[in-house]
Design an enzyme around this catalytic site. Structure first.
Site, PDB file in Angstrom:
ATOM      1  N   ASP A 141      18.637 -13.647 -22.272  1.00  0.00           N
ATOM      2  CA  ASP A 141      18.364 -12.640 -23.308  1.00  0.00           C
ATOM      3  C   ASP A 141      18.662 -11.247 -22.787  1.00  0.00           C
ATOM      4  OD1 ASP A 141      15.488 -11.649 -25.333  1.00  0.00           O
ATOM      5  OD2 ASP A 141      17.632 -11.752 -25.792  1.00  0.00           O
ATOM      6  N   LYS A 144      24.710  -9.051 -23.124  1.00  0.00           N
ATOM      7  CA  LYS A 144      25.421 -10.195 -23.722  1.00  0.00           C
ATOM      8  C   LYS A 144      26.698 -10.522 -22.952  1.00  0.00           C
ATOM      9  CE  LYS A 144      21.897  -9.730 -25.995  1.00  0.00           C
ATOM     10  NZ  LYS A 144      20.706 -10.442 -25.421  1.00  0.00           N
ATOM     11  N   ASP A 169      19.813 -16.487 -26.372  1.00  0.00           N
ATOM     12  CA  ASP A 169      19.531 -15.706 -27.579  1.00  0.00           C
ATOM     13  C   ASP A 169      20.791 -14.928 -27.985  1.00  0.00           C
ATOM     14  OD1 ASP A 169      17.346 -12.946 -28.526  1.00  0.00           O
ATOM     15  OD2 ASP A 169      18.046 -14.664 -29.694  1.00  0.00           O
ATOM     16  N   ASN A 170      20.880 -14.556 -29.259  1.00  0.00           N
ATOM     17  CA  ASN A 170      21.883 -13.607 -29.753  1.00  0.00           C
ATOM     18  C   ASN A 170      23.330 -14.084 -29.673  1.00  0.00           C
ATOM     19  OD1 ASN A 170      19.816 -11.571 -27.909  1.00  0.00           O
ATOM     20  ND2 ASN A 170      19.837 -11.429 -30.135  1.00  0.00           N
ATOM     21  N   GLU A 199      16.143 -11.046 -35.184  1.00  0.00           N
ATOM     22  CA  GLU A 199      14.712 -10.753 -35.281  1.00  0.00           C
ATOM     23  C   GLU A 199      14.397  -9.713 -36.354  1.00  0.00           C
ATOM     24  OE1 GLU A 199      16.430 -10.914 -32.421  1.00  0.00           O
ATOM     25  OE2 GLU A 199      16.312  -9.078 -31.272  1.00  0.00           O
TER      26      GLU A 199
HETATM   27  N1  LIG Z   1      18.083  -8.623 -15.215  1.00  0.00           N
HETATM   28  C1  LIG Z   1      19.063  -8.024 -15.939  1.00  0.00           C
HETATM   29  N2  LIG Z   1      20.322  -8.006 -15.479  1.00  0.00           N
HETATM   30  C2  LIG Z   1      21.267  -7.390 -16.192  1.00  0.00           C
HETATM   31  N3  LIG Z   1      21.039  -6.720 -17.347  1.00  0.00           N
HETATM   32  C3  LIG Z   1      19.799  -6.677 -17.805  1.00  0.00           C
HETATM   33  C4  LIG Z   1      18.774  -7.350 -17.165  1.00  0.00           C
HETATM   34  N4  LIG Z   1      17.624  -7.152 -17.856  1.00  0.00           N
HETATM   35  C5  LIG Z   1      17.951  -6.405 -18.919  1.00  0.00           C
HETATM   36  N5  LIG Z   1      19.221  -6.079 -18.887  1.00  0.00           N
HETATM   37  C6  LIG Z   1      19.856  -5.142 -19.756  1.00  0.00           C
HETATM   38  C7  LIG Z   1      19.932  -5.571 -21.191  1.00  0.00           C
HETATM   39  O1  LIG Z   1      18.656  -5.858 -21.729  1.00  0.00           O
HETATM   40  C8  LIG Z   1      18.591  -5.932 -23.136  1.00  0.00           C
HETATM   41  C9  LIG Z   1      19.493  -7.056 -23.638  1.00  0.00           C
HETATM   42  N6  LIG Z   1      19.214  -7.448 -25.048  1.00  0.00           N
HETATM   43  C10 LIG Z   1      19.931  -6.890 -26.044  1.00  0.00           C
HETATM   44  O2  LIG Z   1      20.765  -6.050 -25.809  1.00  0.00           O
HETATM   45  C11 LIG Z   1      19.641  -7.310 -27.466  1.00  0.00           C
HETATM   46  C12 LIG Z   1      20.153  -6.537 -28.499  1.00  0.00           C
HETATM   47  C13 LIG Z   1      19.905  -6.876 -29.837  1.00  0.00           C
HETATM   48  C14 LIG Z   1      20.460  -6.049 -30.942  1.00  0.00           C
HETATM   49  C15 LIG Z   1      20.537  -4.662 -30.825  1.00  0.00           C
HETATM   50  C16 LIG Z   1      21.058  -3.903 -31.854  1.00  0.00           C
HETATM   51  C17 LIG Z   1      21.498  -4.510 -33.033  1.00  0.00           C
HETATM   52  F1  LIG Z   1      21.964  -3.768 -34.037  1.00  0.00           F
HETATM   53  C18 LIG Z   1      21.429  -5.904 -33.165  1.00  0.00           C
HETATM   54  C19 LIG Z   1      20.910  -6.667 -32.109  1.00  0.00           C
HETATM   55  C20 LIG Z   1      19.104  -7.987 -30.144  1.00  0.00           C
HETATM   56  C21 LIG Z   1      18.592  -8.760 -29.108  1.00  0.00           C
HETATM   57  O3  LIG Z   1      17.813  -9.848 -29.362  1.00  0.00           O
HETATM   58  C22 LIG Z   1      18.859  -8.436 -27.766  1.00  0.00           C
HETATM   59  O4  LIG Z   1      18.355  -9.259 -26.795  1.00  0.00           O
HETATM   60 MG   LIG Z   2      17.650 -11.079 -27.666  1.00  0.00          MG
END
Ligand SMILES: Nc1ncnc2c1ncn2CCOCCNC(=O)c1cc(-c2ccc(F)cc2)cc(O)c1O
Ligand SMILES: [Mg+2]
Length: 214
Positions: A141, A144, A169-170, A199
């Site tokens: 999650d 992406k 997810d996603n 969500e």
């Molecule tokens: N340990 C690691 N290593 C590397 N990178 C890492 C990390 N830990 C975190 N990160 C950084 C990224 O963390 C957040 C990732 N999640 C999302 O970006 C996300 C975005 C939407 C979304 C946004 C806007 C819309 F319009 C529509 C959908 C929906 C979701 O359900 C999402 O999960």
């Molecule tokens: Mg997500």
């Protein structure tokens, strides 16, 4: 200065949820996201699919990439058998600080190891640093565009076993096309798509469940 959305989410948990009651933490966050401010938790609809997969696997050793505020961490940890462990990685220090407090409010801190850092840096260190042999369940999650490199890294580091379940997810929104292409065409995985919605919205999204067959 103005508070952040994760800080306001934590306040909603401390105001509306009961300490030590994971379900009240989950519903306080879902109410906040539906009625106050949208946030990128896996949410209640995809959350019930997550719950059913976690319950089916009943993992002793679980991994989550992308903690955010700890919503899915709480959803997973509340279903784990006694003695089981969930390692969750969060890149963003501000998110990690909020997640720690959400996980504590739910009373699940003993089952969860929250690590701050990038998945690419930490996956190669899982065995020696956490004494992990292999993972029974993995929830993707985070960024992406990291799903594909990280599933390959998990394979290379010998952290998957025959039967490991990977839930992503996603896969539709924001979307992970390169990951889907790989996992659905790889002879090493049996994949199924669980159609749902992004969500707290009507937009299509879903979870891809893949079983590693070695
Ligand atoms: N340990 C690691 N290593 C590397 N990178 C890492 C990390 N830990 C975190 N990160 C950084 C990224 O963390 C957040 C990732 N999640 C999302 O970006 C996300 C975005 C939407 C979304 C946004 C806007 C819309 F319009 C529509 C959908 C929906 C979701 O359900 C999402 O999960
Ligand atoms: Mg997500």
């Amino acid at each position: 200065t103005r508070s952040t959305r994760p800080q306001r989410m934590l306040k909603a948990v401390q105001k509306n949820a009961t300490r030590g009651d994971p379900l009240s933490v989950i519903s306080a966050i879902d109410r906040f996201c539906r009625h106050s401010e949208w946030a990128m938790n896996v949410g209640d609809e995809k959350g019930t699919i997550l719950d059913s997969v976690v319950s089916e696997v009943n993992p002793a050793m679980a991994l989550e990439l992308g903690t955010y505020c700890g919503y899915s961490t709480v959803r997973i940890a509340r279903l784990l058998p006694p003695g089981a462990r969930l390692v969750t990685l969060e890149f963003n220090g501000d998110y990690a600080a909020i997640a720690r407090q959400v996980i504590e409010w739910a009373g699940l801190e003993d089952m969860v190891q929250l690590v701050e850092g990038a998945s690419g840096d930490w996956i190669p260190r899982m065995k020696e640093h956490f004494g992990v042999k292999t993972f029974d369940f993995i929830f993707l999650d985070h960024w992406k565009d990291r799903y594909l490199p990280d599933i390959k890294l998990l394979e290379e580091c010998g952290l998957l076993r025959k039967g490991t379940v990977v839930l992503a997810d996603n896969v539709i929104c924001p979307g992970t096309p390169d990951y889907l292409e790989y996992i659905r065409n790889s002879p090493s995985y049996e994949s199924n798509y669980f159609r749902s919605h992004l969500e707290y919205t009507k937009a299509e999204d879903g979870l891809e469940k893949s079983v590693y067959v070695g």
